[in-house]
Scaffold this active site. Structure first.
Site, PDB file in Angstrom:
ATOM      1  N   GLY A  61      -2.494  -2.079  -7.148  1.00 26.64           N
ATOM      2  CA  GLY A  61      -1.342  -2.971  -7.189  1.00 26.64           C
ATOM      3  C   GLY A  61      -1.568  -4.120  -8.153  1.00 26.64           C
ATOM      4  O   GLY A  61      -2.652  -4.697  -8.221  1.00 26.64           O
ATOM      5  N   HIS A  83       0.840  -1.202   0.000  1.00 29.56           N
ATOM      6  CA  HIS A  83       0.000   0.000   0.000  1.00 29.56           C
ATOM      7  C   HIS A  83       0.878   1.256   0.000  1.00 29.56           C
ATOM      8  O   HIS A  83       0.569   2.244  -0.670  1.00 29.56           O
ATOM      9  CB  HIS A  83      -0.877   0.038   1.255  1.00 29.56           C
ATOM     10  CG  HIS A  83      -1.819  -1.112   1.417  1.00 29.56           C
ATOM     11  ND1 HIS A  83      -1.654  -2.071   2.390  1.00 29.56           N
ATOM     12  CD2 HIS A  83      -2.956  -1.452   0.745  1.00 29.56           C
ATOM     13  CE1 HIS A  83      -2.642  -2.950   2.315  1.00 29.56           C
ATOM     14  NE2 HIS A  83      -3.445  -2.606   1.326  1.00 29.56           N
ATOM     15  N   ARG A  96      -3.363 -10.125   4.636  1.00 30.65           N
ATOM     16  CA  ARG A  96      -3.720 -11.470   5.115  1.00 30.65           C
ATOM     17  C   ARG A  96      -2.506 -12.281   5.551  1.00 30.65           C
ATOM     18  O   ARG A  96      -2.674 -13.347   6.143  1.00 30.65           O
ATOM     19  CB  ARG A  96      -4.518 -12.218   4.042  1.00 30.65           C
ATOM     20  CG  ARG A  96      -5.921 -11.643   3.838  1.00 30.65           C
ATOM     21  CD  ARG A  96      -6.771 -12.490   2.907  1.00 30.65           C
ATOM     22  NE  ARG A  96      -8.180 -12.123   2.951  1.00 30.65           N
ATOM     23  CZ  ARG A  96      -8.808 -11.365   2.042  1.00 30.65           C
ATOM     24  NH1 ARG A  96      -8.137 -10.878   1.010  1.00 30.65           N
ATOM     25  NH2 ARG A  96     -10.095 -11.081   2.166  1.00 30.65           N
TER      26      ARG A  96
HETATM   27  P1  AMP Z   1      -6.315  -4.152  -0.236  1.00 28.65           P
HETATM   28  O1  AMP Z   1      -6.163  -3.291   0.987  1.00 28.65           O
HETATM   29  O2  AMP Z   1      -5.788  -5.540  -0.048  1.00 28.65           O
HETATM   30  O3  AMP Z   1      -7.680  -4.079  -0.830  1.00 28.65           O
HETATM   31  O4  AMP Z   1      -5.343  -3.519  -1.306  1.00 28.65           O
HETATM   32  C1  AMP Z   1      -5.433  -2.170  -1.673  1.00 28.65           C
HETATM   33  C2  AMP Z   1      -4.547  -1.907  -2.852  1.00 28.65           C
HETATM   34  O5  AMP Z   1      -3.204  -2.241  -2.514  1.00 28.65           O
HETATM   35  C3  AMP Z   1      -4.918  -2.758  -4.071  1.00 28.65           C
HETATM   36  O6  AMP Z   1      -4.768  -1.972  -5.249  1.00 28.65           O
HETATM   37  C4  AMP Z   1      -3.902  -3.856  -4.020  1.00 28.65           C
HETATM   38  O7  AMP Z   1      -3.621  -4.418  -5.278  1.00 28.65           O
HETATM   39  C5  AMP Z   1      -2.693  -3.105  -3.494  1.00 28.65           C
HETATM   40  N1  AMP Z   1      -1.735  -4.048  -2.916  1.00 28.65           N
HETATM   41  C6  AMP Z   1      -1.975  -4.991  -1.964  1.00 28.65           C
HETATM   42  N2  AMP Z   1      -0.859  -5.721  -1.744  1.00 28.65           N
HETATM   43  C7  AMP Z   1       0.084  -5.242  -2.585  1.00 28.65           C
HETATM   44  C8  AMP Z   1       1.446  -5.579  -2.835  1.00 28.65           C
HETATM   45  N3  AMP Z   1       2.076  -6.553  -2.183  1.00 28.65           N
HETATM   46  N4  AMP Z   1       2.115  -4.867  -3.774  1.00 28.65           N
HETATM   47  C9  AMP Z   1       1.498  -3.859  -4.438  1.00 28.65           C
HETATM   48  N5  AMP Z   1       0.229  -3.501  -4.252  1.00 28.65           N
HETATM   49  C10 AMP Z   1      -0.470  -4.175  -3.342  1.00 28.65           C
END
Ligand code: AMP
Length: 308
Positions: free
Chosen positions: A150, A40, A190
């Protein structure tokens, strides 16, 4: 590093972004479900580098969780998240309640066809409708902006891009590389579900993906064969229960006969490891001259991860 302003309502957020745009400032937006990590933070840093006003949303979206999934137990730590936002120079954090986002049961759903049929779309029915619906709503609240996603969620980026294009939403979608731990594990909120043994086992996902991209580098071009070896590698890994392992053309997320030259392919896996369901992917393209370009993502410091 000043603390970001926290707003909880769509009206406050909209007033702030409209104010910025009317003053000629550009808006960068990073939608998240919180429990923020380096992945993030890399999106926030990219938004900070490109845009005048940086907005992060923190909202665990019930619409994208299926029955029996981890909605109630999804990790949350607002204080730590706000510190991360402050460290990245974020201006505004939207942290709405479920009632603010969904004051009554939603009767409108955004569904994206085709590219949602395989991978997580197949194993999590309704998931991408939940994602597309909340992202559409957030885009309407934030207004015209650049939005950062991401590549770790490759299919999600494809869904958001298709929605933006089909519905002429005035948002520029920017996809950024997957950020990994030093051993290759893709950062994920996670990952906190992993105990010590599961954490060790979890590296099998990125290793299996890398073995596939190495096979392509080595000249393998039969897509089904690449996919079968990917499955075999995952199934041989202790503590890993495969959900899917696929090698698909990135543009439409369909399997093709052989690997087509000039097309991006995605090597995508999902598996249960201990108490966590993890996903990961990498992309490759075989150029017309035969050169193979692989994107396995980056380490925390932004250097390309090569897995070696
Ligand atoms: P989430 O909080 O899991 O819904 O993720 C929010 C944003 O962060 C989404 O665009 C994800 O793809 C991105 N994201 C989560 N993990 C990663 C990572 N390891 N590398 C890059 N972006 C990420």
């Amino acid at each position: 590093m000043s603390a970001p302003r926290i707003v909880t309502t769509a009206a406050e957020l909209r007033a702030a972004t409209e104010g910025a745009r009317s003053g000629g400032r550009t808006v960068g937006f990073v939608p998240t479900m919180g429990f923020l990590h380096e992945g993030h933070r890399a999106l926030m840093a990219a938004a900070r580098a490109d845009c005048d006003l940086v907005v992060v949303s923190i909202f665990v979206n019930p619409l994208q969780f299926g029955a029996g999934e981890d909605l109630a137990g999804y990790p949350r730590d607002l204080e730590r998240d706000l510190a991360a936002c402050a460290a990245e120079g974020v201006d505004l954090v939207l942290h709405p309640s479920v009632e603010e986002m969904y004051p009554r049961p939603m009767v409108t759903t955004v569904t994206v066809a085709g590219i949602t049929e395989r991978l997580c779309g197949a194993s999590r029915p309704g998931h991408f409708a939940g994602v597309a619906t909340v992202v559409a709503k957030l885009f309407n609240i934030v207004g015209p902006c650049r939005a950062y996603f991401g590549k770790k969620d490759y299919q999600q980026v494809a869904v958001v891009r298709a929605m933006v294009e089909d519905l002429a939403i005035p948002v520029e979608v920017v996809a950024r590389p997957t950020v990994r731990e030093d051993d290759g594990l893709a950062r994920s909120s996670r990952n906190t579900y992993l105990d010590e043994a599961a954490r060790r086992d979890a590296v099998a996902l990125s290793r299996a993906i890398r073995a596939t991209t190495e096979a392509v580098r080595g000249g393998r071009r039969d897509r089904a064969e690449l996919e079968r070896d990917l499955e075999v590698a995952l199934d041989a890994a202790p503590g890993v229960v495969r959900e899917y392992a696929e090698v698909l053309r990135g543009r439409d997320l369909v399997p093709t006969g052989t690997i087509e030259v000039g097309e991006e392919y995605v090597v995508a896996v999902a598996a249960r490891v201990g108490a966590a369901r993890l996903i990961d992917n990498a992309t490759f393209t075989v150029a017309p001259g035969g050169a193979v370009h692989v994107d396995l993502g980056v380490l925390g410091d932004g250097r390309a991860f090569d897995g070696a």
